[in-house]
Structure formats: structure tokens, C-alpha cells
Design a protein around this motif. Sequence first.
Motif, PDB file in Angstrom:
ATOM      1  N   LEU A   1     -38.566  46.755  25.061  1.00  0.00           N
ATOM      2  CA  LEU A   1     -39.242  45.864  24.135  1.00  0.00           C
ATOM      3  C   LEU A   1     -40.577  46.435  23.672  1.00  0.00           C
ATOM      4  O   LEU A   1     -40.990  46.213  22.532  1.00  0.00           O
ATOM      5  N   ASP A   2     -41.258  47.170  24.524  1.00  0.00           N
ATOM      6  CA  ASP A   2     -42.487  47.849  24.097  1.00  0.00           C
ATOM      7  C   ASP A   2     -42.180  48.849  22.980  1.00  0.00           C
ATOM      8  O   ASP A   2     -42.909  48.939  21.986  1.00  0.00           O
TER       9      ASP A   2
ATOM     10  N   ALA B   1     -33.283  34.488  32.410  1.00  0.00           N
ATOM     11  CA  ALA B   1     -34.648  34.475  31.891  1.00  0.00           C
ATOM     12  C   ALA B   1     -34.713  33.468  30.743  1.00  0.00           C
ATOM     13  O   ALA B   1     -33.860  33.459  29.859  1.00  0.00           O
ATOM     14  N   ARG B   2     -35.756  32.611  30.768  1.00  0.00           N
ATOM     15  CA  ARG B   2     -35.779  31.486  29.835  1.00  0.00           C
ATOM     16  C   ARG B   2     -37.150  31.351  29.167  1.00  0.00           C
ATOM     17  O   ARG B   2     -38.185  31.308  29.840  1.00  0.00           O
ATOM     18  N   LEU B   3     -37.122  31.258  27.829  1.00  0.00           N
ATOM     19  CA  LEU B   3     -38.324  30.982  27.046  1.00  0.00           C
ATOM     20  C   LEU B   3     -38.061  29.735  26.222  1.00  0.00           C
ATOM     21  O   LEU B   3     -37.072  29.673  25.475  1.00  0.00           O
TER      22      LEU B   3
ATOM     23  N   ALA C   1     -26.836  36.787  28.867  1.00  0.00           N
ATOM     24  CA  ALA C   1     -27.892  36.646  27.856  1.00  0.00           C
ATOM     25  C   ALA C   1     -29.040  35.806  28.377  1.00  0.00           C
ATOM     26  O   ALA C   1     -28.847  34.857  29.142  1.00  0.00           O
ATOM     27  N   GLY C   2     -30.265  36.167  27.955  1.00  0.00           N
ATOM     28  CA  GLY C   2     -31.407  35.320  28.226  1.00  0.00           C
ATOM     29  C   GLY C   2     -31.369  34.097  27.326  1.00  0.00           C
ATOM     30  O   GLY C   2     -30.504  33.974  26.451  1.00  0.00           O
TER      31      GLY C   2
ATOM     32  N   ALA D   1     -43.361  38.074  23.308  1.00  0.00           N
ATOM     33  CA  ALA D   1     -43.289  37.155  24.451  1.00  0.00           C
ATOM     34  C   ALA D   1     -42.005  37.332  25.241  1.00  0.00           C
ATOM     35  O   ALA D   1     -41.956  37.023  26.446  1.00  0.00           O
ATOM     36  N   LEU D   2     -40.966  37.835  24.586  1.00  0.00           N
ATOM     37  CA  LEU D   2     -39.723  38.095  25.306  1.00  0.00           C
ATOM     38  C   LEU D   2     -39.934  39.136  26.399  1.00  0.00           C
ATOM     39  O   LEU D   2     -39.177  39.209  27.360  1.00  0.00           O
TER      40      LEU D   2
END
Length: 495
Positions: free
Chosen positions: A223-224, A162-164, A133-134, A211-212
Motif C-alpha cells: 500500500l505504501d 481487517a475492518r474499516l 477480503a478485508g 487508512a487501509l
Amino acid sequence: MRPTNDAASPGAWVTDAVPCFAVVGKVNMGKSAVLATLLEEDDDRIIRISPEPGETTRCQRLSLVLDGDERLRFIDTPGFQQPIEALRAIRILHGDGHGTPGLDTLRAFVAQSRKAKMFEDECRLLEPLLEGAGILYVVDPGVPVYDSFLAEIEILRFTGRARLALLNQRGTGKPAHEPAWREHLGKAFNLVRAFDAHRARFAARRDLLAALNQIDERDRDHLDATMALLDAEWQQRREQAAEHIQSFLRAALRLREHAHYAEDGPAPASARREAVQQASRRYFERISAMERETADALLGIYRHTAVQAQAMAGFGEDLDLASDETWRRLGLTRQQLTWVGAAVGAGAGIGLDAATLGHSLGIGALIGGLSGGALAFFKGDVIPTLKLDMARLGPLGGRRVTLGPPRNANFAWVLLDSVLIRYRQILSRAHARRGDGALAGEVATESIARRLPGDRQKALARWFRGVARDRDDEERSSAGWAALVETLEAIERDL
């Protein structure tokens, strides 16, 4: 946008079918609030939000479902409890001189900790990360960057996922510690964003979901497509809302209330006044009830399932709809009513000219414009006296009183303003809000209807006129509905 709740078992947190993001952070940083607003979920049975820390004690899967398909998966995790001690244990396990710890070290840390029954919360939140998982890391930028937060950031960096990072702002103004947070987070995260879970509107929620896209290009196409579905669903909601508003206005403009009284009684004049008062009271009570029903329908469309509408100020039993103050605040100005009335009247006159093949020499348009404008001008500021009809009741005697609608040309515009205010309230309400289960009505300090572009006012005025005259044809109804959809979209943009 509808989330599904599933307390999945370990080993089932992540799937290759949809992007998955674990929501992590220290307790009481607002992780659940962010998810509630992001997924539009106000039911505490699904996402519990409480001022008490540590409400989330296990991982919880929440899926964003659009058009019947799961599009995104979020895992709400328990907060870090002992990040400094956990970081120390990870580094000891990895050993000196072996570079930066990675997934293998973290897996060994989880296995060792479980065996020793230590770091239970840290192990739980690491489970979905080890599966792939991100990371959506939630922090409160109003809190200083303590060493414990730096330890959390370091552990999350070790995952390589992946990190936000999300700065969950609370209240107005820029938090005092935000610059320090951005400095530290910028070194360890792909992207840093600000977000206020208790005030975020649809645009902010959409921007966060978009933003993801930027933190893992492997999911870009998916995601698009998700964003396209989200926009289509939002447009559908807007159109459904316009249909409910139009139905409310149509029913209100056609509403009539009846009462009966005997002419041959001892006091016929008194009986007549009482019948008129009863019919008037029921009339405004029905208007109030229809307005609340419409507001509840709008709440349902925008997934505020735990909230119910209260009476709109000016539509209660005190009959404030008949007060001069309500009419000064809501609806069109007298000048606007004159202009719209003239435009609609001229439009009717143009129809007459066309029917006579132009032989009226434009007189129809002139007369229509003058009469429509004059009618609105002289009635625009009149307190709304209900139209009163009296009729005999056949061989049994007595009379029937029929009331409605108000004679005021501004009546439809005041009703429109009331429901547009409701719509703005509903869009302004974040799903993370808890504790107030009622949407209280408000009186606008500034009319929304007065700010509508002229072409929209004319389209609505033509439709109002058609409904009032029992000529609600498809063309005028469709034009009125389109004007409402455009108005709802404009309200969204102005929030």
C-alpha cells in the motif's frame, strides 16, 4: 487512477497478489457512491448510483489500476437484507457454550442458506469475506443505530477480517447520530473514518486509501508503494493540465480574425463596420470555443468522462469579455498590472544593460521599468478594444480587416482566471455526482490570479509578453509552465 470492472465468478473474488476489500452495508447507505468517488468513476455502466435502493444485486469487482498494474481490489456487495434473522440463524447454528462464532460457522451458514434458498444477499456479501477480503463497512451517520445495524456489525465481527468502518456523511454539519455510531463501531472495527462521497476531494480520497494501511500491516509495503504511484500519477495529471492551459493561453494571445470588404461599393463605411463586426464576433466565438475545449480536456484528465463544459460566463456570444464587469472581477488589479509591468519592463532593461556590458549605467533598467509600469497603468482598466489592422488586397481591390488581440494588458490574466476557475470547479466535483452532465461556467467573485505570489506573476507576465511579441522562447515558456503547475497545486491545497 483507473478502475476496471469485472463481475467475477464465485471463488475468484480474492487474490494474494493485491489487497482486497469488500464494501458492505445495508442498502442505500452509499456503498456505490463511495466507490465511484474513491476510484474516480462517473460512468453508470461501471458503477450504478441511483436513489432507488438495492441497485447492487450481486458482487461486483472494481480494481484500482496504476501504471498498468492492479494495485487494490474492491468488491461492491449487495446490502444486508435480513441481518437480524441472519444473526439469529448463525448463533443457532453455532450453538450455545461454544464461544464466538467464526469463519467455520459462517461457511456452514452460507452452505445451509444456499441449500434452503434463504438469505441470498447475506450469502453473496459473505463470499469474498470467507475468501479473505478485508471489510469496508459503509453507514450513514444521519440514521439512528437500529438493531438491524447492530446485527450487521456483529456478523462482520465474526469474520475476524481487517475492518474499516466508513461514516458516509451527506451534507454539511455533523450528523446527529455520529457519536452513537462511533461508540458502537469503535468496539468492533480496527478503524472508523468519516467520508463524504459527494464532496470528497483528492486529499480525502487519498487519506481513505492510506487508512487501509492501518488495518492490516501485512499489506503495508504494497500500500505504501500504491500511495507513491498514486501521488506520481496525480503530479503527472497536474503537469498535463498545465500544458493544456498554457496551450490555450498561447493560442488565444496569438489569435487573429480576418474579414474583407470592398472600398468601391455604394457604402464603404457601412461595409467596413459590418466587416469589423463580423471579425469581432468570430474572434470572441473562437475564444469561447477554445476555452470550452480546454475545459473538456481538463475534465478528461481528471476522469469526468460523463461531463462536458458549457460556455464560461463572459465568453459567450454576447461578448461579455468586452464588458467592464468581467474586467473588474477577473485578472489583476491596476496596481498589480503596474507592478508586474514595471518588473517585466525592468527585466528587459537589465538585458539591455548586460548587452552593453554595463556601460548604460543602469539606464536601461530604469527606462524599462518606467515604460512597462506606465503602459500597464494606463491600459489596466480599459475595456478591451480589439487591435485593428487594415490592409489592401492587391490588384483585386478591397481591404482586409484583422482583429485581435485586445489591447488591454489584462487580457491574458482574465483568460488565465477563467481557466483556473474551471480547474477549481473540476477538482471540486466528486465522481459520485450524477444527473448533471454539464460543467457550467461561473464568474469568479474573487480572482485567483490576483492572489498569486509575486514571483509567479512575474514569470507568467514575462511569458505572456514573449508570446505577444512572438518571442516564446524555451526559457520563458518553461518558467511560465512551472508557475502554472505551482498554481494548480496551490488551488488543490486550498479546496
